[in-house]
Design a protein around this motif. Structure first.
Motif, PDB file in Angstrom:
ATOM      1  N   LEU B  89       0.841  -1.205   0.000  1.00  0.00           N
ATOM      2  CA  LEU B  89       0.000   0.000   0.000  1.00  0.00           C
ATOM      3  C   LEU B  89       0.872   1.249   0.000  1.00  0.00           C
ATOM      4  CD1 LEU B  89      -2.782  -1.026   2.576  1.00  0.00           C
ATOM      5  CD2 LEU B  89      -3.013  -0.792   0.104  1.00  0.00           C
ATOM      6  N   ALA B 211      -2.064  -8.322  -5.018  1.00  0.00           N
ATOM      7  CA  ALA B 211      -3.472  -7.919  -4.998  1.00  0.00           C
ATOM      8  C   ALA B 211      -3.649  -6.610  -4.229  1.00  0.00           C
ATOM      9  CB  ALA B 211      -4.337  -9.013  -4.385  1.00  0.00           C
ATOM     10  N   ALA B 212      -2.863  -6.424  -3.158  1.00  0.00           N
ATOM     11  CA  ALA B 212      -2.945  -5.189  -2.379  1.00  0.00           C
ATOM     12  C   ALA B 212      -2.564  -3.984  -3.240  1.00  0.00           C
ATOM     13  CB  ALA B 212      -2.049  -5.273  -1.153  1.00  0.00           C
ATOM     14  N   SER B 213      -1.480  -4.116  -4.034  1.00  0.00           N
ATOM     15  CA  SER B 213      -1.095  -3.006  -4.915  1.00  0.00           C
ATOM     16  C   SER B 213      -2.068  -2.862  -6.073  1.00  0.00           C
ATOM     17  CB  SER B 213       0.296  -3.208  -5.504  1.00  0.00           C
ATOM     18  OG  SER B 213       1.118  -3.914  -4.646  1.00  0.00           O
ATOM     19  N   ALA B 214      -2.519  -4.006  -6.631  1.00  0.00           N
ATOM     20  CA  ALA B 214      -3.371  -3.972  -7.822  1.00  0.00           C
ATOM     21  C   ALA B 214      -4.671  -3.215  -7.554  1.00  0.00           C
ATOM     22  CB  ALA B 214      -3.669  -5.386  -8.303  1.00  0.00           C
ATOM     23  N   GLY B 215      -5.214  -3.345  -6.351  1.00  0.00           N
ATOM     24  CA  GLY B 215      -6.437  -2.622  -6.002  1.00  0.00           C
ATOM     25  C   GLY B 215      -6.256  -1.125  -6.183  1.00  0.00           C
ATOM     26  N   ILE B 216      -5.100  -0.633  -5.707  1.00  0.00           N
ATOM     27  CA  ILE B 216      -4.825   0.804  -5.826  1.00  0.00           C
ATOM     28  C   ILE B 216      -4.597   1.197  -7.289  1.00  0.00           C
ATOM     29  CG2 ILE B 216      -3.147   2.602  -5.263  1.00  0.00           C
ATOM     30  CD1 ILE B 216      -2.956   1.420  -2.506  1.00  0.00           C
ATOM     31  N   LEU B 218      -5.772  -0.234  -9.906  1.00  0.00           N
ATOM     32  CA  LEU B 218      -7.054  -0.318 -10.609  1.00  0.00           C
ATOM     33  C   LEU B 218      -7.891   0.937 -10.346  1.00  0.00           C
ATOM     34  CD1 LEU B 218      -8.856  -2.407 -12.276  1.00  0.00           C
ATOM     35  CD2 LEU B 218     -10.024  -2.779 -10.123  1.00  0.00           C
ATOM     36  N   SER B 219      -8.005   1.310  -9.079  1.00  0.00           N
ATOM     37  CA  SER B 219      -8.861   2.456  -8.768  1.00  0.00           C
ATOM     38  C   SER B 219      -8.229   3.768  -9.211  1.00  0.00           C
ATOM     39  CB  SER B 219      -9.219   2.479  -7.277  1.00  0.00           C
ATOM     40  OG  SER B 219      -8.080   2.280  -6.497  1.00  0.00           O
ATOM     41  N   ARG B 220      -6.927   3.755  -9.481  1.00  0.00           N
ATOM     42  CA  ARG B 220      -6.274   4.950  -9.996  1.00  0.00           C
ATOM     43  C   ARG B 220      -6.312   5.022 -11.524  1.00  0.00           C
ATOM     44  NH1 ARG B 220      -4.149   9.730  -7.844  1.00  0.00           N
ATOM     45  NH2 ARG B 220      -4.879   9.578  -5.718  1.00  0.00           N
ATOM     46  N   TYR B 222      -4.770   2.803 -13.625  1.00  0.00           N
ATOM     47  CA  TYR B 222      -3.478   2.412 -14.199  1.00  0.00           C
ATOM     48  C   TYR B 222      -3.536   1.028 -14.850  1.00  0.00           C
ATOM     49  CZ  TYR B 222      -1.066   6.213 -11.715  1.00  0.00           C
ATOM     50  OH  TYR B 222      -0.643   7.425 -11.260  1.00  0.00           O
ATOM     51  N   ILE B 223      -4.677   0.347 -14.720  1.00  0.00           N
ATOM     52  CA  ILE B 223      -4.771  -0.978 -15.337  1.00  0.00           C
ATOM     53  C   ILE B 223      -5.640  -0.862 -16.585  1.00  0.00           C
ATOM     54  CG2 ILE B 223      -5.590  -3.358 -15.041  1.00  0.00           C
ATOM     55  CD1 ILE B 223      -4.733  -3.218 -12.160  1.00  0.00           C
TER      56      ILE B 223
END
Lengths: 129, 278
Positions: B89, B211-216, B218-220, B222-223
């Motif tokens: 995070l 998964a912890a980083s991917a959530g951020i 995604l919501s930013r 960047y994916i």
């Protein structure tokens, strides 16, 4: 303190393996279908990924992705698959909470709940960081 | 390059990356970011988002197999995941404010480290390690399968391992890699776990960290589905094929070649970072 029952641990491990494998398979299937829809409908000449623009709002949030995927848009379906993929480790941690509860291992119930809370924070509230 | 060509080329590159990554044990994720940025001129933030997704896919797939075999230490993994998820995070939040050139340079350094650590000699058997107070309280001591049957082992150095894991999490969130090399260092060197237990537990943890980083990410925003789709399917497919091929003598040579390729990519990333070409 009791020693964890080895047979019980093994059964939990097997359920966990099935859970992980199904999550990845479901995600890959959704991404593949979404990819086919995306490529078959896409007739734009080229996309410039050199310049960072960021995704539109409907591809960033859980609710937005669900709405987009429901309309069978390629990009929305791919994003739904990716969401399932990100949710797979989260589901694994959730399963561990239940498994440790079952074993009455309170220390590890607390540890796994902390990890779960951090993951949920990232997925639902991470945009504010 | 049109969309179809881009998708096919990125897909084939990712397939190869996943195949070599799984065969050599280095993971396919590490070469995805250099491939996308250097070869396809994709913005590094999109590249990191796509790499994170592929890391979750391969780690979860592999973890399913290892958990069943009884190598990974679930308690050690779960406890250390507190450190890696907090780190992830922090790393993802920091990445949003760092200049892309700085990220490229840090990425290059991390690549060099992972290439070197893969060439290090591994000793499987440890001299008897005495029990440790914290590890005993957390009931981390366990046993793992060896050719001579189940071998019990003790865990040590929990605070140092925890601190190193925080670092591994930061790198993972910052660069979109699994940082398996740092995770193995923490468990193998600091906590004295048997090597096979360290690598499989690391794999088990990588998915949760990513998964912890991917959530951020995604919501930013960047994916990007257009990039992540060929990368995820390619790396996953390649790693599945790689895992089916029996490890033989050629793997040593292959690991050396892959290590050299990674070293070369690292230098290129660092150069581009300093030259401001990212």
């Amino acid at each position: 303190m009791t020693t964890p029952d080895l047979r019980q641990d093994q059964r939990m491990d097997e359920i966990m393996a099935v859970l992980l494998r199904s999550g990845v398979s479901l995600a890959a299937g959704l991404v593949l279908i979404g990819g086919i829809v995306y490529l078959s409908r896409h007739d734009l000449p080229a996309i410039n990924y050199r310049v960072f623009q960021g995704e539109p709002q409907e591809l960033r949030t859980v609710s937005g992705i669900l709405r987009e995927a429901a309309t069978v848009h390629g990009r929305g379906l791919i994003q739904l698959g990716l969401l399932v993929l990100i949710a797979t480790p989260v589901a694994r941690v959730l399963f561990s909470v239940v498994a440790f509860l079952y074993e009455r291992d309170w220390t590890y119930v607390a540890i796994t709940v902390i990890v779960l809370a951090l993951l949920c924070y990232s997925l639902f509230g991470g945009g504010g960081l | 390059m049109n969309t179809l060509e881009f998708t096919l080329l990125v897909g084939m590159g990712s397939l190869l990356a996943g195949f070599l990554g799984s065969l050599t044990g280095l993971g396919g994720g590490v070469v995805i970011v250099p491939m996308l940025t250097l070869l396809f001129h994709v913005d590094i933030r999109y590249a990191i988002g796509a790499a994170l997704v592929s890391v979750i896919a391969t780690s979860s797939g592999a973890a399913a197999a290892y958990v069943k075999e009884g190598y990974s230490n679930v308690r050690v993994g779960m406890f250390l995941e507190i450190a890696t998820t907090v780190g992830a995070l922090v790393g993802a939040a920091v990445a949003l404010h760092l200049h892309v050139s700085v990220i490229a340079i840090i990425f290059g350094l991390a690549l060099i480290y992972s290439a070197f650590s893969s060439l290090r000699e591994k000793s499987e058997h440890k001299i008897d390690v005495a029990p440790d107070r914290i590890a005993t309280w957390l009931r981390m001591d366990s046993s793992y399968p060896t050719p001579e049957g189940m071998a019990p082992y003790h865990v040590r150095g929990v605070p140092l391992g925890f601190a190193l894991m925080f670092g591994a999490g930061v790198l993972s969130g910052l660069l979109g890699i699994g940082s398996g090399a740092v995770k193995v260092l923490a468990m193998d060197q600091a906590m004295k776990l048997p090597f096979k237990v360290s690598t499989t537990t690391s794999n088990f943890m990588i998915g949760v960290t990513a998964a912890a980083s991917a959530g951020i990410y995604l919501s930013r925003g960047y994916i990007d589905p257009g990039i992540a789709m060929p990368v995820m399917l390619g790396v996953l497919g390649g790693s599945l094929v790689g895992a089916r091929i029996l490890a033989g003598a050629t793997v040593r040579t292959l690991r050396l070649v892959f290590g050299v390729v990674i070293g070369f990519l690292a230098v290129e990333m660092i150069y581009n970072g300093f030259a401001g070409k990212m």
